[in-house]
Design a protein around this motif. Structure first.
Motif, PDB file in Angstrom:
ATOM      1  N   PRO A 336       0.795  -1.229   0.000  1.00  0.00           N
ATOM      2  CA  PRO A 336       0.000   0.000   0.000  1.00  0.00           C
ATOM      3  C   PRO A 336       0.825   1.275   0.000  1.00  0.00           C
ATOM      4  CG  PRO A 336      -0.045  -1.019   2.183  1.00  0.00           C
ATOM      5  CD  PRO A 336       0.660  -1.979   1.273  1.00  0.00           C
ATOM      6  N   GLY A 337       1.916   1.296   0.777  1.00  0.00           N
ATOM      7  CA  GLY A 337       2.598   2.560   0.996  1.00  0.00           C
ATOM      8  C   GLY A 337       3.441   3.035  -0.164  1.00  0.00           C
ATOM      9  N   TYR A 338       3.915   2.110  -1.022  1.00  0.00           N
ATOM     10  CA  TYR A 338       4.903   2.521  -2.006  1.00  0.00           C
ATOM     11  C   TYR A 338       4.585   2.032  -3.416  1.00  0.00           C
ATOM     12  CZ  TYR A 338       6.320   3.960   2.313  1.00  0.00           C
ATOM     13  OH  TYR A 338       6.246   4.571   3.524  1.00  0.00           O
ATOM     14  N   THR A 339       4.555   0.725  -3.645  1.00  0.00           N
ATOM     15  CA  THR A 339       4.284   0.235  -4.999  1.00  0.00           C
ATOM     16  C   THR A 339       2.927   0.715  -5.486  1.00  0.00           C
ATOM     17  OG1 THR A 339       5.609  -1.722  -4.483  1.00  0.00           O
ATOM     18  CG2 THR A 339       4.199  -1.813  -6.446  1.00  0.00           C
ATOM     19  N   GLU A 340       1.885   0.494  -4.674  1.00  0.00           N
ATOM     20  CA  GLU A 340       0.547   0.895  -5.101  1.00  0.00           C
ATOM     21  C   GLU A 340       0.345   2.404  -5.002  1.00  0.00           C
ATOM     22  OE1 GLU A 340      -0.195  -1.416  -6.769  1.00  0.00           O
ATOM     23  OE2 GLU A 340      -1.589  -2.834  -5.880  1.00  0.00           O
ATOM     24  N   THR A 341       0.986   3.048  -4.037  1.00  0.00           N
ATOM     25  CA  THR A 341       0.894   4.509  -3.963  1.00  0.00           C
ATOM     26  C   THR A 341       1.493   5.143  -5.211  1.00  0.00           C
ATOM     27  OG1 THR A 341       0.722   4.814  -1.577  1.00  0.00           O
ATOM     28  CG2 THR A 341       1.925   6.502  -2.782  1.00  0.00           C
TER      29      THR A 341
END
Length: 392
Positions: A336-341
């Motif tokens: 959630p915090g990086y790849t998908e953000t």
């Protein structure tokens, strides 16, 4: 805004952890989508290194598909103005936004460039809404905050849920979050900055609603849910504020809308430990020496490894109820915090840059649901973020 800008998207902060992930994502998009884009930041040598790495990893990045380089710094207003004039949309991952974000917002409004960020800082968002909302509307630009995990799954998930319910009836939506992932240094620094000057003011609540409409947050009471097998605990992040602002702006949320924002905690011990930890961090962040010490634990620019991100995931489950119907929906994805953000904010920028003739008419300091709505949901679904109707 002139369509004759040099670039469709300028990525400001490309040398940071999330900024580099966004650069990777935009590079992959150019395989199938024509895009004029640029990498921007204060360190030209580092930008050139990233440009070369992207070209080596993506053989198709030649000619117009290759990213250009722009030098810009948050403490150099002239450079921000040049950058904003060059792009149709400025995508910024440079935080903490309370410290670095407002000059870029001002530059984008002045240059009539659209803007997206990944902030989760209520103080920053409420501040620019108060100080620059009217000017942004008059300039006809879209300044869209919170286009990462804060707050796209929640904001667009609530919209997706509301659209499955009857029009014209009172609506209640409760979101329950489950996630696994590690924070980056930038997120840690933003959290410390926000805790140090936390404000519970919601200036947007002063704006009058259409006569007869009501929008409010559900009572923040924890409860044990036997079906889910854990405690459902209120989560005081920026996300409920974003959802409530969308509900105030869009009549489709009904005459009386209530929203609850919760996280699933599996055990009483975890619940107690979490409460103690957050309380201690909140207190220490307000003491300058302690805040400086905490800041050194995870400097900006650091983040979880690719292997750690591959093991991370999120699910946000929504229970929506109207007078005559109940639905359960879910928004889910990977890290959630990086790849998908990085994916979410990149698709937000692409939506503003490439789908302009289909966008809703709203301008100003906006939420993702108000600025892009179903257009962005469609983009995210095609990019692998799942929006599902589970029941009803």
């Amino acid at each position: 805004m002139s369509s004759a800008r040099t670039y469709d998207i300028v990525l400001f902060g490309a040398t940071g952890f999330t900024g580099r992930l966004a650069a990777d994502y935009l590079a992959s998009v150019t395989k199938t989508t024509p895009l004029r884009w640029a990498l921007a930041g204060r360190n030209r040598a580092r930008l050139e290194q990233i440009q070369a790495e992207l070209s080596a990893q993506n053989p198709h990045l030649t000619g117009d598909a290759a990213p250009a380089i722009l030098e810009a710094s948050s403490d150099d207003p002239a450079s921000l103005a040049r950058m904003a004039r060059a792009g149709r949309v400025v995508l910024t991952t440079v935080g903490p936004y309370a410290r670095h974000g407002e000059p870029l917002v001002e530059a984008c409004i002045e240059a009539r460039a659209d803007y997206v960020d990944i902030t989760g800082e209520p103080g920053f968002v409420n501040g620019i809404l108060e100080r620059h909302g009217a000017r942004a509307r008059e300039a006809g630009v879209r300044i869209v905050n919170c286009c990462g995990f804060d707050s796209i799954p929640h904001d667009l998930g609530a919209l997706f849920t509301v659209e499955k319910l009857p029009r014209g009836e009172p609506i209640t939506v409760e979101a329950v979050i489950r996630a696994e992932g590690k924070p980056s240094g930038g997120t840690w620094q933003s959290a410390l900055n926000e805790f140090s000057q936390a404000s519970f003011a919601r200036p947007w609540e002063k704006d009058p609603l259409a006569e007869g409409r009501h929008v409010a947050e559900m009572p923040m009471r924890p409860r044990y849910d036997r079906q889910l097998g854990g405690w459902i605990v209120p989560l005081p992040t920026i996300d409920p504020q974003i959802v409530l602002r969308s509900a105030r702006a869009l009549p489709s949320y009904g005459p009386d809308f209530r929203y609850g924002h919760k996280v699933l905690v599996r055990s009483t011990a975890q619940l107690a430990a979490g409460a103690i930890g957050v309380g201690a961090l909140f207190a220490l962040a307000k003491i300058p020496p302690a805040r400086s010490m905490l800041a050194k634990l995870r400097p900006s620019g650091e983040g979880p490894s690719a292997e750690e991100r591959a093991r991370s995931w999120f699910q946000v489950t929504f229970q929506g109820t109207a007078g005559s119907r109940r639905v359960v929906t879910r928004v889910s994805g990977g890290d959630p915090g990086y790849t998908e953000t990085a994916k979410m904010v990149s698709e937000s920028a692409l939506c503003l840059a490439l789908d302009r003739d289909k966008l809703p008419p709203h301008t100003g300091i906006l939420t993702p649901a108000v600025a892009m709505g179903d257009l962005l949901i469609g983009r995210l679904e095609r990019a692998g973020i799942r929006f599902e109707l589970l029941e009803g």
